[in-house]
Design a protein around this motif. Structure first.
Motif, PDB file in Angstrom:
ATOM      1  N   PRO A 258      86.633   9.346 -29.263  1.00 38.54           N
ATOM      2  CA  PRO A 258      87.286   8.896 -30.627  1.00 38.54           C
ATOM      3  C   PRO A 258      85.888   9.559 -31.373  1.00 38.54           C
ATOM      4  O   PRO A 258      84.607   9.075 -30.808  1.00 38.54           O
ATOM      5  N   GLN A 259      85.813  10.816 -31.956  1.00 40.62           N
ATOM      6  CA  GLN A 259      84.891  10.746 -32.832  1.00 40.62           C
ATOM      7  C   GLN A 259      83.653   9.611 -33.141  1.00 40.62           C
ATOM      8  O   GLN A 259      82.346   9.740 -32.936  1.00 40.62           O
ATOM      9  N   GLU A 260      84.804   9.065 -34.138  1.00 45.47           N
ATOM     10  CA  GLU A 260      84.357   8.208 -35.070  1.00 45.47           C
ATOM     11  C   GLU A 260      82.836   6.936 -34.120  1.00 45.47           C
ATOM     12  O   GLU A 260      82.372   6.753 -34.803  1.00 45.47           O
ATOM     13  N   LYS A 261      83.472   6.782 -32.908  1.00 47.97           N
ATOM     14  CA  LYS A 261      83.068   5.772 -31.586  1.00 47.97           C
ATOM     15  C   LYS A 261      82.396   6.732 -30.764  1.00 47.97           C
ATOM     16  O   LYS A 261      81.163   5.466 -30.303  1.00 47.97           O
ATOM     17  N   LEU A 262      82.592   8.410 -30.858  1.00 44.92           N
ATOM     18  CA  LEU A 262      81.390   9.103 -29.760  1.00 44.92           C
ATOM     19  C   LEU A 262      80.300   8.906 -31.042  1.00 44.92           C
ATOM     20  O   LEU A 262      79.049   8.559 -30.061  1.00 44.92           O
ATOM     21  N   ASP A 263      80.031   9.175 -32.148  1.00 43.63           N
ATOM     22  CA  ASP A 263      78.948   8.627 -32.957  1.00 43.63           C
ATOM     23  C   ASP A 263      78.184   7.480 -33.078  1.00 43.63           C
ATOM     24  O   ASP A 263      76.898   6.727 -32.864  1.00 43.63           O
ATOM     25  N   ILE A 266      76.353   7.096 -29.413  1.00 45.41           N
ATOM     26  CA  ILE A 266      74.874   8.623 -29.043  1.00 45.41           C
ATOM     27  C   ILE A 266      74.017   7.398 -30.092  1.00 45.41           C
ATOM     28  O   ILE A 266      73.048   7.143 -29.532  1.00 45.41           O
ATOM     29  N   GLU A 267      74.371   6.711 -30.811  1.00 46.20           N
ATOM     30  CA  GLU A 267      73.171   5.970 -31.892  1.00 46.20           C
ATOM     31  C   GLU A 267      72.566   4.548 -30.926  1.00 46.20           C
ATOM     32  O   GLU A 267      71.249   4.627 -30.663  1.00 46.20           O
ATOM     33  N   ASN A 268      73.811   4.602 -30.481  1.00 51.76           N
ATOM     34  CA  ASN A 268      73.025   3.059 -29.261  1.00 51.76           C
ATOM     35  C   ASN A 268      72.535   3.947 -27.832  1.00 51.76           C
ATOM     36  O   ASN A 268      71.571   2.578 -27.644  1.00 51.76           O
ATOM     37  N   ILE A 269      72.859   4.663 -27.894  1.00 48.67           N
ATOM     38  CA  ILE A 269      71.951   5.289 -26.670  1.00 48.67           C
ATOM     39  C   ILE A 269      70.468   5.953 -26.911  1.00 48.67           C
ATOM     40  O   ILE A 269      70.390   5.462 -25.952  1.00 48.67           O
ATOM     41  N   LYS A 270      70.569   6.239 -28.465  1.00 49.22           N
ATOM     42  CA  LYS A 270      69.148   6.671 -28.219  1.00 49.22           C
ATOM     43  C   LYS A 270      68.308   4.985 -28.557  1.00 49.22           C
ATOM     44  O   LYS A 270      67.402   5.309 -28.422  1.00 49.22           O
ATOM     45  N   LEU A 271      69.139   3.861 -29.115  1.00 49.05           N
ATOM     46  CA  LEU A 271      68.385   2.781 -28.634  1.00 49.05           C
ATOM     47  C   LEU A 271      67.503   2.099 -27.812  1.00 49.05           C
ATOM     48  O   LEU A 271      66.755   2.132 -27.331  1.00 49.05           O
ATOM     49  N   GLU A 272      68.853   2.387 -26.629  1.00 43.23           N
ATOM     50  CA  GLU A 272      68.442   2.511 -25.924  1.00 43.23           C
ATOM     51  C   GLU A 272      66.892   2.696 -25.007  1.00 43.23           C
ATOM     52  O   GLU A 272      66.473   2.990 -24.017  1.00 43.23           O
ATOM     53  N   LEU A 273      67.122   4.359 -25.020  1.00 45.07           N
ATOM     54  CA  LEU A 273      65.827   5.568 -24.797  1.00 45.07           C
ATOM     55  C   LEU A 273      64.681   4.505 -25.598  1.00 45.07           C
ATOM     56  O   LEU A 273      63.761   4.745 -25.048  1.00 45.07           O
ATOM     57  N   GLN A 274      64.969   4.328 -26.774  1.00 43.43           N
ATOM     58  CA  GLN A 274      63.283   3.953 -27.722  1.00 43.43           C
ATOM     59  C   GLN A 274      63.007   2.545 -26.697  1.00 43.43           C
ATOM     60  O   GLN A 274      61.844   2.935 -26.134  1.00 43.43           O
ATOM     61  N   ASP A 299      70.797  15.476 -23.552  1.00 42.40           N
ATOM     62  CA  ASP A 299      72.190  15.487 -23.284  1.00 42.40           C
ATOM     63  C   ASP A 299      72.838  14.541 -24.884  1.00 42.40           C
ATOM     64  O   ASP A 299      74.043  14.808 -24.794  1.00 42.40           O
ATOM     65  N   LEU A 300      72.524  14.187 -25.819  1.00 37.19           N
ATOM     66  CA  LEU A 300      72.793  13.822 -26.675  1.00 37.19           C
ATOM     67  C   LEU A 300      72.593  14.572 -27.409  1.00 37.19           C
ATOM     68  O   LEU A 300      74.411  14.164 -27.782  1.00 37.19           O
ATOM     69  N   GLU A 301      72.151  15.919 -27.221  1.00 44.25           N
ATOM     70  CA  GLU A 301      72.559  16.999 -28.662  1.00 44.25           C
ATOM     71  C   GLU A 301      74.159  17.314 -28.216  1.00 44.25           C
ATOM     72  O   GLU A 301      74.995  17.883 -28.871  1.00 44.25           O
ATOM     73  N   MET A 302      74.107  17.560 -26.474  1.00 50.55           N
ATOM     74  CA  MET A 302      75.574  17.994 -25.797  1.00 50.55           C
ATOM     75  C   MET A 302      76.819  17.436 -26.590  1.00 50.55           C
ATOM     76  O   MET A 302      77.796  18.008 -26.960  1.00 50.55           O
ATOM     77  N   LEU A 303      76.221  16.041 -26.556  1.00 51.29           N
ATOM     78  CA  LEU A 303      77.162  14.857 -27.242  1.00 51.29           C
ATOM     79  C   LEU A 303      77.672  14.800 -27.947  1.00 51.29           C
ATOM     80  O   LEU A 303      78.886  15.147 -28.664  1.00 51.29           O
ATOM     81  N   ARG A 304      76.578  15.628 -29.032  1.00 52.31           N
ATOM     82  CA  ARG A 304      76.842  15.406 -30.220  1.00 52.31           C
ATOM     83  C   ARG A 304      77.280  16.696 -30.625  1.00 52.31           C
ATOM     84  O   ARG A 304      78.504  17.098 -31.557  1.00 52.31           O
ATOM     85  N   GLU A 305      77.544  18.043 -30.157  1.00 51.14           N
ATOM     86  CA  GLU A 305      78.074  18.750 -30.030  1.00 51.14           C
ATOM     87  C   GLU A 305      79.171  19.362 -30.015  1.00 51.14           C
ATOM     88  O   GLU A 305      79.945  20.053 -30.520  1.00 51.14           O
ATOM     89  N   GLY A 307      81.247  16.972 -27.528  1.00 54.44           N
ATOM     90  CA  GLY A 307      81.469  15.627 -26.417  1.00 54.44           C
ATOM     91  C   GLY A 307      81.169  15.298 -25.498  1.00 54.44           C
ATOM     92  O   GLY A 307      82.185  14.432 -24.991  1.00 54.44           O
ATOM     93  N   TYR A 308      80.597  16.505 -24.969  1.00 54.16           N
ATOM     94  CA  TYR A 308      80.415  15.923 -23.431  1.00 54.16           C
ATOM     95  C   TYR A 308      79.258  16.847 -22.917  1.00 54.16           C
ATOM     96  O   TYR A 308      78.488  17.183 -23.038  1.00 54.16           O
ATOM     97  N   CYS A 309      78.758  16.597 -21.727  1.00 57.74           N
ATOM     98  CA  CYS A 309      77.703  16.397 -20.982  1.00 57.74           C
ATOM     99  C   CYS A 309      77.540  16.552 -19.556  1.00 57.74           C
ATOM    100  O   CYS A 309      78.996  15.636 -19.208  1.00 57.74           O
ATOM    101  N   HIS A 310      76.755  17.013 -19.182  1.00 58.05           N
ATOM    102  CA  HIS A 310      76.810  17.019 -17.677  1.00 58.05           C
ATOM    103  C   HIS A 310      76.202  15.452 -17.012  1.00 58.05           C
ATOM    104  O   HIS A 310      75.214  14.884 -17.094  1.00 58.05           O
ATOM    105  N   GLY A 311      77.376  14.834 -16.175  1.00 59.05           N
ATOM    106  CA  GLY A 311      76.373  13.566 -16.146  1.00 59.05           C
ATOM    107  C   GLY A 311      76.607  13.158 -17.202  1.00 59.05           C
ATOM    108  O   GLY A 311      76.184  11.650 -17.010  1.00 59.05           O
ATOM    109  N   ILE A 312      77.940  12.733 -17.914  1.00 57.84           N
ATOM    110  CA  ILE A 312      78.610  12.958 -18.966  1.00 57.84           C
ATOM    111  C   ILE A 312      78.976  11.243 -18.850  1.00 57.84           C
ATOM    112  O   ILE A 312      79.006  10.072 -19.044  1.00 57.84           O
ATOM    113  N   GLU A 313      79.837  10.769 -17.277  1.00 52.26           N
ATOM    114  CA  GLU A 313      79.925   9.492 -16.497  1.00 52.26           C
ATOM    115  C   GLU A 313      78.363   8.508 -16.727  1.00 52.26           C
ATOM    116  O   GLU A 313      78.620   6.992 -16.471  1.00 52.26           O
TER     117      GLU A 313
END
Length: 653
Positions: A258-263, A266-274, A299-305, A307-313
């Motif tokens: 769901p979009q609200e959870k996706l946002d 994405i923030e959690n992925i950014k934190l792990e990336l840092q 990948d994050l940009e694709m998810l934002r735009e 909701g899916y990206c290659h290798g989303i799993e």
């Protein structure tokens, strides 16, 4: 595991002109009694041709629980699927295997600085079957899913799968723009030209959705901000839609959040990336840090735009809000708590289940170390063997040669033997011949079988030898075909069907010709180099291979060997033990062995019919396509106009 909605209360209803025979009645009675006594582990030691699938079916009918049947490879899954479909024609029987025809996982080899990008060919038909299976699991109880070991791989949360589904009703208030946006969120793609499963198209106020299962087309007619009518068509060849009142539309992909959870994800992925970038830079791995930052941000940009990206799993832990190391969601999570498990050919299937998680982890740790993936990619994985054991309720291990692991789990009390065939057929006779001139000797034996219109299986040690021998047999005037792991998933059952029909007299293979194959026309099994100790010539493998001749009244096995190995000795002794029991039973009950006569089934996943249906569909809409082509040309969209023109030409031809 949870129930997510009220399911249908349909009951399993077994249809068969046969009744349990031989030792089947006692076996069924014992298995059911133990299940009701809440025995967690049981072993069904059933010889080839004794009707193990029928026994399983009678148990399922008596227990009346959703059932998962796990088999070691796709070919055996397909055969079991067909058999269960015949036993339960009114119930939901599904086929759930890996949807890859070809799969090369993402990997990195540090020694040579070689990055291997994930390369896979997805079989769209199998992908549709997987979605059909999971959707039925969430809506009904009379369901059997025949699956390969891929059923313990991550497919996403059933709760999220349910949560993002879209309930559609006639009279429902919804804006056209919002409805189309919802379809896109469910990963359905708009395609007004190439209408296929997983897409939708728009004709003014009429929206048509081709369900990802490939089984149904929905037609939604809007009037202002309201759904005026909702129609469904299950037969694509039938041009008439049927009016329905409501429909629940599930996602076109498993990893949909769901979009609200996706946002938040994405923030959690950014934190792990840092955190990971900081760690890599501290280790002076600047190239690895740059690589990881670039790949993850894309990948994050694709998810934002989208909701899916290659290798989303690989981001599934964040998308599902799991803790590090927490087990993934698999097909098992879609079952209710009281489901029953059969592990077919358990001597093969259990070792596969046991090894998968470790192999997956070793590969991904290298990718993470060198900046190709975030550490959370480790949590996109199959279940460990312990996790699998914790998630199954009651299990029956089924094999003619059960391994020590399952026998130990069950204990002697819960091991049940099924050695008597309903037809009275015996274990095959066995003969040992020297390896010198084994091919020429084999050709003479095959020609004898051809003269009697009987089939032969030949077992080699390598793929190359299987192919070379098949070609050599053809030069000798013998129709033959090789079969090994490189043959595509949906082609294997067709080859077996061709053998039964007599298109081929001989099938040459390695290990695909062992467990479970139901080929009653095969009278001779020849095992080349039988004295080469190892996996392909172990006691278990030899017993299983020799069992391929046990469905024929003249079943015979030739072992080409210059010495009798320990495996050969044990296998021959076990086959003789079983044969003795069968002879005594037949004598006591005055049974004369009868040849199995079994209908040759059509392979259920032939795509020709769907191709024809698709062409019919497109012909019907040819005028609409011509109208769209002209409109595109008027709008100076010549590229799109050309695409439609080419499609119209294809339809006309």
């Amino acid at each position: 595991m949870k129930e997510f909605k009220i399911k249908s209360i349909d009951m399993f209803k077994l249809v068969s002109k046969f009744k349990p025979k031989g030792d089947q009645p006692e076996v069924i009675k014992k298995l059911v009694k133990n299940l009701k006594a809440e025995a967690k582990h049981q072993v069904l030691l059933g010889v080839t041709g004794s009707g193990k699938t029928a026994t399983m079916s009678w148990v399922i009918e008596k227990i009346q629980r959703p059932t998962l049947v796990i088999s070691p490879n796709k070919t055996l899954c397909a055969q079991l699927f067909q058999e269960f479909k015949e036993f339960f024609p009114e119930n939901a029987i599904h086929y759930f295997v890996s949807y890859y025809d070809y799969y090369q996982p993402e990997a990195y080899i540090p020694q040579t600085d070689t990055y291997i990008e994930k390369d896979a060919k997805i079989n769209e038909e199998i992908d549709r079957l997987r979605h059909t299976a999971t959707q039925d699991l969430l809506t009904r109880n009379d369901i059997i899913i025949v699956a390969s070991v891929s059923c313990i791989y991550n497919i996403g949360s059933p709760e999220a799968y349910q949560q993002v589904s879209l309930e559609i009703k006639a009279g429902q208030k919804i804006k056209r723009k919002d409805f189309l946006s919802s379809l896109t969120s469910l990963q359905y793609q708009r395609n007004d030209i190439d209408f296929k499963p997983g897409t939708f198209r728009v004709r003014g106020d009429i929206i048509e959705i081709y369900l990802v299962t490939g089984k149904e087309v929905l037609q939604i007619e809007l009037l202002g901000d309201e759904i005026k009518s909702l129609k469904s068509k299950k037969d694509i060849l039938n041009s008439k839609f049927q009016i329905i009142s409501s429909f629940k539309l599930f996602p076109a992909h498993f990893w949909v959040t769901p979009q609200e959870k996706l946002d938040i994800a994405i923030e959690n992925i950014k934190l792990e990336l840092q955190e990971q970038l900081k760690k890599l830079r501290k280790q002076k791995k600047l190239l690895e840090a740059q690589r990881l930052e670039q790949r993850t941000n894309y990948d994050l940009e694709m998810l934002r735009e989208t909701g899916y990206c290659h290798g989303i799993e690989n981001y599934s832990r964040h998308l599902e809000f799991r803790k590090p190391g927490e087990a993934p969601y698999t097909l098992i999570n879609y079952f209710p708590n009281d489901f029953l498990v059969f592990i077919d050919e358990s001597h093969l299937t259990l070792p596969q289940l046991n090894a998968m998680a470790n192999q997956d982890r070793a590969r991904k740790e290298v990718l993470i170390e060198h900046g190709f993936r975030l550490p959370s990619a480790l949590d996109n994985r199959p279940l460990t063997f312990d996790e699998f054991g914790q998630r199954i309720n009651q299990v029956i291990y089924v094999s003619a040669t059960p391994g020590e692991k399952e026998k130990k789990k069950a204990g002697n009390k819960y091991i049940t033997e099924q050695l008597i065939r309903p037809t009275g057929l015996l274990e095959p006779s066995i003969e040992i011949r020297p390896t010198k001139n084994q091919v020429q000797d084999l050709i003479q034996e095959i020609k004898k079988e051809v003269g009697k219109k009987q089939r032969t299986l030949v077992l080699t040690l390598t793929k190359r030898l299987a192919e070379a021998l098949s070609d050599y047999l053809a030069e000798e005037g013998i129709t033959s075909q090789w079969l090994h792991a490189e043959v595509k998933t949906l082609e294997r059952p067709q080859i077996l069907k061709d053998l039964r029909e007599g298109k081929y007299d001989v099938l040459v293979g390695i290990n695909l010709l062992r467990e479970g194959l139901d080929l009653p026309e095969v009278a001779l099994v020849a095992i080349l180099d039988a004295d080469k100790e190892g996996f392909l010539r172990s006691e278990t493998t030899l017993i299983q291979t020799m069992g391929r001749a046990a469905r024929h009244i003249e079943g015979h096995v030739i072992l080409y060997a210059d010495k009798i190995t320990g495996s050969m000795k044990k296998a021959i002794e076990e086959v003789k033990r079983r044969r003795k029991i069968q002879i005594e039973y037949n004598k006591k009950h005055r049974i004369t062995p009868k040849q199995i006569i079994k209908e040759i089934r059509e392979w259920p996943f032939v795509s020709k019919e769907k191709e024809i249906a698709f062409e019919f569909w497109m012909v019907r809409d040819q005028k609409l396509l011509e109208k769209e082509m002209k409109e595109a040309a008027r709008n100076l969209d010549f590229e799109r106009a050309a695409e439609i023109r080419d499609l119209i030409k294809k339809i006309k031809s």
